[in-house]
Design an enzyme around this catalytic site. Structure first.
Site, PDB file in Angstrom:
ATOM      1  N   ASP A   1       0.851  -1.187   0.000  1.00 58.90           N
ATOM      2  CA  ASP A   1       0.000   0.000   0.000  1.00 58.90           C
ATOM      3  C   ASP A   1       0.894   1.246   0.000  1.00 58.90           C
ATOM      4  O   ASP A   1       1.897   1.305   0.711  1.00 58.90           O
ATOM      5  CB  ASP A   1      -0.922  -0.003   1.230  1.00 58.90           C
ATOM      6  N   GLY A  48     -15.488   3.718   3.555  1.00 61.11           N
ATOM      7  CA  GLY A  48     -14.275   4.412   3.120  1.00 61.11           C
ATOM      8  C   GLY A  48     -13.576   3.770   1.944  1.00 61.11           C
ATOM      9  O   GLY A  48     -12.374   3.972   1.734  1.00 61.11           O
ATOM     10  N   THR A  87     -12.094   3.696  -1.386  1.00 60.76           N
ATOM     11  CA  THR A  87     -11.693   4.766  -2.300  1.00 60.76           C
ATOM     12  C   THR A  87     -11.345   4.236  -3.692  1.00 60.76           C
ATOM     13  O   THR A  87     -11.324   5.016  -4.643  1.00 60.76           O
ATOM     14  CB  THR A  87     -10.476   5.545  -1.746  1.00 60.76           C
ATOM     15  N   HIS A 133     -12.203  -1.372  -6.934  1.00 59.63           N
ATOM     16  CA  HIS A 133     -11.737  -2.675  -7.437  1.00 59.63           C
ATOM     17  C   HIS A 133     -11.465  -3.491  -6.176  1.00 59.63           C
ATOM     18  O   HIS A 133     -10.667  -3.043  -5.325  1.00 59.63           O
ATOM     19  CB  HIS A 133     -10.468  -2.475  -8.293  1.00 59.63           C
ATOM     20  N   HIS A 151     -10.303  -5.255  -3.109  1.00 57.87           N
ATOM     21  CA  HIS A 151      -8.949  -5.419  -2.574  1.00 57.87           C
ATOM     22  C   HIS A 151      -9.025  -5.772  -1.110  1.00 57.87           C
ATOM     23  O   HIS A 151      -9.878  -5.263  -0.379  1.00 57.87           O
ATOM     24  CB  HIS A 151      -8.087  -4.156  -2.783  1.00 57.87           C
TER      25      HIS A 151
END
Ligand code: AMP
Ligand code: ZN
Length: 113
Positions: free
Chosen positions: A30, A92, A94, A97, A99
């Protein structure tokens, strides 16, 4: 999905710090880590979130859960880790896709909401 940032990472159009890849999923660090180890594991198929999981595509999500333990072992994680997936605006999310955040490397609190 041509405008999806994770599809672009999967296609190699945007660089990422890859930690694992196979024919069905990709794991990378990340950009904004919330723990000493913070990776994202994404299916190569564009699935918007858990909300878009169906009997036809659920194998992609199951595969990710199958590979996460091996990735953690490879990274030397021995004392536990957390798997989180956000779905929709209230949670939340954002990046639309699917993940799985995998967090490790410290003792964690539990204040999910
Ligand atoms: P979420 O807010 O649950 O949708 O998580 C999206 C995550 O993607 C956030 O933790 C971001 O830091 C991370 N992120 C966004 N863009 C990138 C990128 N290009 N490479 C790595 N991580 C990213
Ligand atoms: Zn995508």
């Amino acid at each position: 999905m041509s405008d999806c940032i994770f599809c672009k990472i999967i296609a190699g159009e945007i660089p990422s710090a890859k930690v694992y890849e196979d024919d069905r999923c990709l794991a990378f660090k990340d950009l904004d880590p919330k723990a000493p180890i913070h990776i994202l594991v994404v299916p190569k198929a564009h699935i918007q979130s858990v909300d878009a999981v169906t009997p036809e595509n659920s194998g992609e999500a199951a595969h990710i859960l199958e590979v996460i333990p091996g990735i953690m072992k490879e990274l030397g994680v021995k004392t536990g880790y957390r798997v989180v997936t956000n779905i929709g605006p209230d949670a939340g999310q954002t990046v639309p896709h699917l993940h799985f955040h995998v967090l490790a490397g410290q003792e964690m609190g539990w204040t999910p909401a």
